[in-house]
Design a protein around this motif. Structure first.
Motif, PDB file in Angstrom:
ATOM      1  N   MET A 170       0.842  -1.171   0.000  1.00  0.00           N
ATOM      2  CA  MET A 170       0.000   0.000   0.000  1.00  0.00           C
ATOM      3  C   MET A 170       0.887   1.233   0.000  1.00  0.00           C
ATOM      4  SD  MET A 170      -3.068   0.892   2.572  1.00  0.00           S
ATOM      5  CE  MET A 170      -4.482   0.674   1.553  1.00  0.00           C
ATOM      6  N   GLY A 171       0.517   2.254  -0.740  1.00  0.00           N
ATOM      7  CA  GLY A 171       1.306   3.477  -0.872  1.00  0.00           C
ATOM      8  C   GLY A 171       1.196   4.366   0.358  1.00  0.00           C
ATOM      9  N   ALA A 172       2.190   5.218   0.502  1.00  0.00           N
ATOM     10  CA  ALA A 172       2.215   6.161   1.625  1.00  0.00           C
ATOM     11  C   ALA A 172       1.210   7.289   1.392  1.00  0.00           C
ATOM     12  CB  ALA A 172       3.616   6.742   1.770  1.00  0.00           C
ATOM     13  N   VAL A 173       0.626   7.756   2.462  1.00  0.00           N
ATOM     14  CA  VAL A 173      -0.322   8.857   2.394  1.00  0.00           C
ATOM     15  C   VAL A 173       0.442  10.161   2.577  1.00  0.00           C
ATOM     16  CG1 VAL A 173      -2.346   9.908   3.459  1.00  0.00           C
ATOM     17  CG2 VAL A 173      -2.158   7.423   3.303  1.00  0.00           C
ATOM     18  N   SER A 174       0.181  11.117   1.708  1.00  0.00           N
ATOM     19  CA  SER A 174       0.870  12.398   1.787  1.00  0.00           C
ATOM     20  C   SER A 174       0.325  13.221   2.945  1.00  0.00           C
ATOM     21  CB  SER A 174       0.679  13.174   0.479  1.00  0.00           C
ATOM     22  OG  SER A 174       1.213  14.472   0.604  1.00  0.00           O
ATOM     23  N   GLU A 175       1.223  13.832   3.707  1.00  0.00           N
ATOM     24  CA  GLU A 175       0.852  14.678   4.832  1.00  0.00           C
ATOM     25  C   GLU A 175       0.741  16.144   4.422  1.00  0.00           C
ATOM     26  OE1 GLU A 175       0.585  13.734   8.215  1.00  0.00           O
ATOM     27  OE2 GLU A 175       0.735  11.625   7.696  1.00  0.00           O
ATOM     28  N   GLU A 176       1.084  16.471   3.177  1.00  0.00           N
ATOM     29  CA  GLU A 176       1.064  17.859   2.723  1.00  0.00           C
ATOM     30  C   GLU A 176      -0.369  18.320   2.485  1.00  0.00           C
ATOM     31  OE1 GLU A 176       3.677  18.847  -0.512  1.00  0.00           O
ATOM     32  OE2 GLU A 176       5.079  17.296   0.078  1.00  0.00           O
ATOM     33  N   PRO A 177      -0.678  19.529   2.970  1.00  0.00           N
ATOM     34  CA  PRO A 177      -2.030  20.046   2.735  1.00  0.00           C
ATOM     35  C   PRO A 177      -2.230  20.376   1.254  1.00  0.00           C
ATOM     36  CG  PRO A 177      -0.667  21.720   3.776  1.00  0.00           C
ATOM     37  CD  PRO A 177       0.146  20.442   3.717  1.00  0.00           C
ATOM     38  N   VAL A 178      -3.441  20.203   0.801  1.00  0.00           N
ATOM     39  CA  VAL A 178      -3.770  20.522  -0.580  1.00  0.00           C
ATOM     40  C   VAL A 178      -4.006  22.027  -0.664  1.00  0.00           C
ATOM     41  CG1 VAL A 178      -5.435  20.160  -2.432  1.00  0.00           C
ATOM     42  CG2 VAL A 178      -4.793  18.261  -0.938  1.00  0.00           C
ATOM     43  N   LYS A 179      -3.328  22.670  -1.583  1.00  0.00           N
ATOM     44  CA  LYS A 179      -3.497  24.112  -1.752  1.00  0.00           C
ATOM     45  C   LYS A 179      -4.757  24.381  -2.567  1.00  0.00           C
ATOM     46  CE  LYS A 179       1.304  25.518  -1.503  1.00  0.00           C
ATOM     47  NZ  LYS A 179       2.379  26.252  -2.152  1.00  0.00           N
ATOM     48  N   ALA A 180      -5.517  25.344  -2.103  1.00  0.00           N
ATOM     49  CA  ALA A 180      -6.723  25.745  -2.830  1.00  0.00           C
ATOM     50  C   ALA A 180      -6.312  26.519  -4.079  1.00  0.00           C
ATOM     51  CB  ALA A 180      -7.603  26.606  -1.939  1.00  0.00           C
ATOM     52  N   ALA A 181      -7.150  26.445  -5.063  1.00  0.00           N
ATOM     53  CA  ALA A 181      -6.862  27.129  -6.324  1.00  0.00           C
ATOM     54  C   ALA A 181      -7.829  28.295  -6.518  1.00  0.00           C
ATOM     55  CB  ALA A 181      -7.008  26.151  -7.484  1.00  0.00           C
ATOM     56  N   PHE A 182      -7.370  29.281  -7.265  1.00  0.00           N
ATOM     57  CA  PHE A 182      -8.246  30.380  -7.637  1.00  0.00           C
ATOM     58  C   PHE A 182      -9.332  29.845  -8.560  1.00  0.00           C
ATOM     59  CE2 PHE A 182      -4.789  32.959  -6.129  1.00  0.00           C
ATOM     60  CZ  PHE A 182      -5.385  34.136  -5.723  1.00  0.00           C
ATOM     61  N   GLU A 183     -10.562  30.243  -8.303  1.00  0.00           N
ATOM     62  CA  GLU A 183     -11.705  29.828  -9.119  1.00  0.00           C
ATOM     63  C   GLU A 183     -12.064  30.950 -10.086  1.00  0.00           C
ATOM     64  OE1 GLU A 183     -13.327  26.886  -9.087  1.00  0.00           O
ATOM     65  OE2 GLU A 183     -11.966  26.119  -7.553  1.00  0.00           O
ATOM     66  N   PRO A 184     -12.278  30.641 -11.358  1.00  0.00           N
ATOM     67  CA  PRO A 184     -12.673  31.687 -12.310  1.00  0.00           C
ATOM     68  C   PRO A 184     -14.084  32.190 -12.005  1.00  0.00           C
ATOM     69  CG  PRO A 184     -12.663  29.531 -13.373  1.00  0.00           C
ATOM     70  CD  PRO A 184     -12.154  29.333 -11.976  1.00  0.00           C
ATOM     71  N   LEU A 185     -14.249  33.512 -12.081  1.00  0.00           N
ATOM     72  CA  LEU A 185     -15.545  34.137 -11.830  1.00  0.00           C
ATOM     73  C   LEU A 185     -16.178  34.665 -13.111  1.00  0.00           C
ATOM     74  CD1 LEU A 185     -14.633  36.273  -8.693  1.00  0.00           C
ATOM     75  CD2 LEU A 185     -15.854  34.090  -8.738  1.00  0.00           C
ATOM     76  N   LEU A 186     -15.383  35.298 -13.928  1.00  0.00           N
ATOM     77  CA  LEU A 186     -15.904  35.958 -15.116  1.00  0.00           C
ATOM     78  C   LEU A 186     -14.745  36.200 -16.069  1.00  0.00           C
ATOM     79  CD1 LEU A 186     -18.447  38.774 -15.135  1.00  0.00           C
ATOM     80  CD2 LEU A 186     -16.338  39.167 -16.338  1.00  0.00           C
ATOM     81  N   GLN A 187     -15.022  36.126 -17.351  1.00  0.00           N
ATOM     82  CA  GLN A 187     -13.986  36.460 -18.327  1.00  0.00           C
ATOM     83  C   GLN A 187     -14.613  37.146 -19.520  1.00  0.00           C
ATOM     84  OE1 GLN A 187     -12.314  32.551 -19.078  1.00  0.00           O
ATOM     85  NE2 GLN A 187     -13.147  32.568 -21.131  1.00  0.00           N
ATOM     86  N   PHE A 188     -13.797  37.946 -20.180  1.00  0.00           N
ATOM     87  CA  PHE A 188     -14.246  38.563 -21.425  1.00  0.00           C
ATOM     88  C   PHE A 188     -13.065  38.650 -22.375  1.00  0.00           C
ATOM     89  CE2 PHE A 188     -12.922  42.355 -19.046  1.00  0.00           C
ATOM     90  CZ  PHE A 188     -12.185  43.057 -19.986  1.00  0.00           C
ATOM     91  N   GLU A 189     -13.398  38.726 -23.625  1.00  0.00           N
ATOM     92  CA  GLU A 189     -12.391  38.975 -24.645  1.00  0.00           C
ATOM     93  C   GLU A 189     -12.993  39.943 -25.644  1.00  0.00           C
ATOM     94  OE1 GLU A 189     -11.706  36.031 -28.078  1.00  0.00           O
ATOM     95  OE2 GLU A 189     -12.396  34.759 -26.428  1.00  0.00           O
ATOM     96  N   MET A 190     -12.127  40.713 -26.267  1.00  0.00           N
ATOM     97  CA  MET A 190     -12.586  41.756 -27.166  1.00  0.00           C
ATOM     98  C   MET A 190     -11.522  41.980 -28.224  1.00  0.00           C
ATOM     99  SD  MET A 190     -13.647  45.534 -25.829  1.00  0.00           S
ATOM    100  CE  MET A 190     -15.003  46.376 -26.571  1.00  0.00           C
ATOM    101  N   ASP A 191     -11.960  42.316 -29.396  1.00  0.00           N
ATOM    102  CA  ASP A 191     -11.031  42.685 -30.456  1.00  0.00           C
ATOM    103  C   ASP A 191     -10.246  43.907 -29.993  1.00  0.00           C
ATOM    104  OD1 ASP A 191     -10.167  42.630 -33.388  1.00  0.00           O
ATOM    105  OD2 ASP A 191     -10.955  44.674 -33.151  1.00  0.00           O
TER     106      ASP A 191
END
Length: 172
Positions: free
Chosen positions: A1-22
């Motif tokens: 059986m593999g070892a369990v990681s003790e490192e905390p999982v880092k949260a990621a930035f969640e996308p809220l809104l995006q736009f693109e324009m010429d």
């Protein structure tokens, strides 16, 4: 059986809104900076502790960043902007086509936002009667909003800024 990681999982930035324009369309009217920043700020601020305050600060910061692209952008290509959130921090990612040779200017301007003399440079620049240049705008974000300003990627014809804004609870 593999070892369990003790490192905390880092949260990621969640996308809220995006736009693109010429880019040509964006550069055709100075008001696009204000209109886009106001719209995005209102959309992402609805669930903050003080939505009006948050919207005002976010709109100002985004408007400043859009003005950097307006002053240094090239009419070819597109402008892309994405707003993200992680806890109390908003992240803006702005990519746009820029004029040839601008990469070095932006690299130096961003590095000055992290320098020991950033506050002195900013105060010296705003004490003149000249309109603020792109470097001063980036210093303004770093000093007045405690923003972390950096470049994510650069090519000879485009640039991507990443700006982390700890707006919720840090600005009174």
């Amino acid at each position: 059986m593999g070892a369990v990681s003790e490192e905390p999982v880092k949260a990621a930035f969640e996308p809220l809104l995006q736009f693109e324009m010429d880019m040509r369309t964006f550069l055709s009217d100075w008001q696009h900076c204000d209109q886009l920043s106001t719209f995005v700020a209102r959309m992402i601020s609805h669930n903050r502790t003080d939505p009006i305050r948050h919207s005002n600060f976010f709109s100002f910061a985004l408007n400043e960043l859009l003005e950097v692209s307006f002053r240094g952008g090239a009419p070819e290509g597109r402008i892309y902007c994405t707003a993200y959130r992680l806890d109390s921090t908003e992240r803006l990612k702005l990519s746009f086509t820029c004029l040839p040779g601008q990469e070095e200017f932006y690299r130096e301007a961003v590095s000055k936002t992290h320098g020991e003399d950033a506050v002195a440079r900013y105060l010296g620049a705003i004490s003149t009667e000249l309109a603020p240049d792109r470097e001063v705008v980036l210093l303004d974000l770093a000093i007045n909003f405690d923003a972390d300003v950096r470049l994510e990627s650069c090519t000879p014809d485009s640039i991507t800024f990443v700006v982390d804004l700890p707006l919720e609870g840090t600005i009174s």
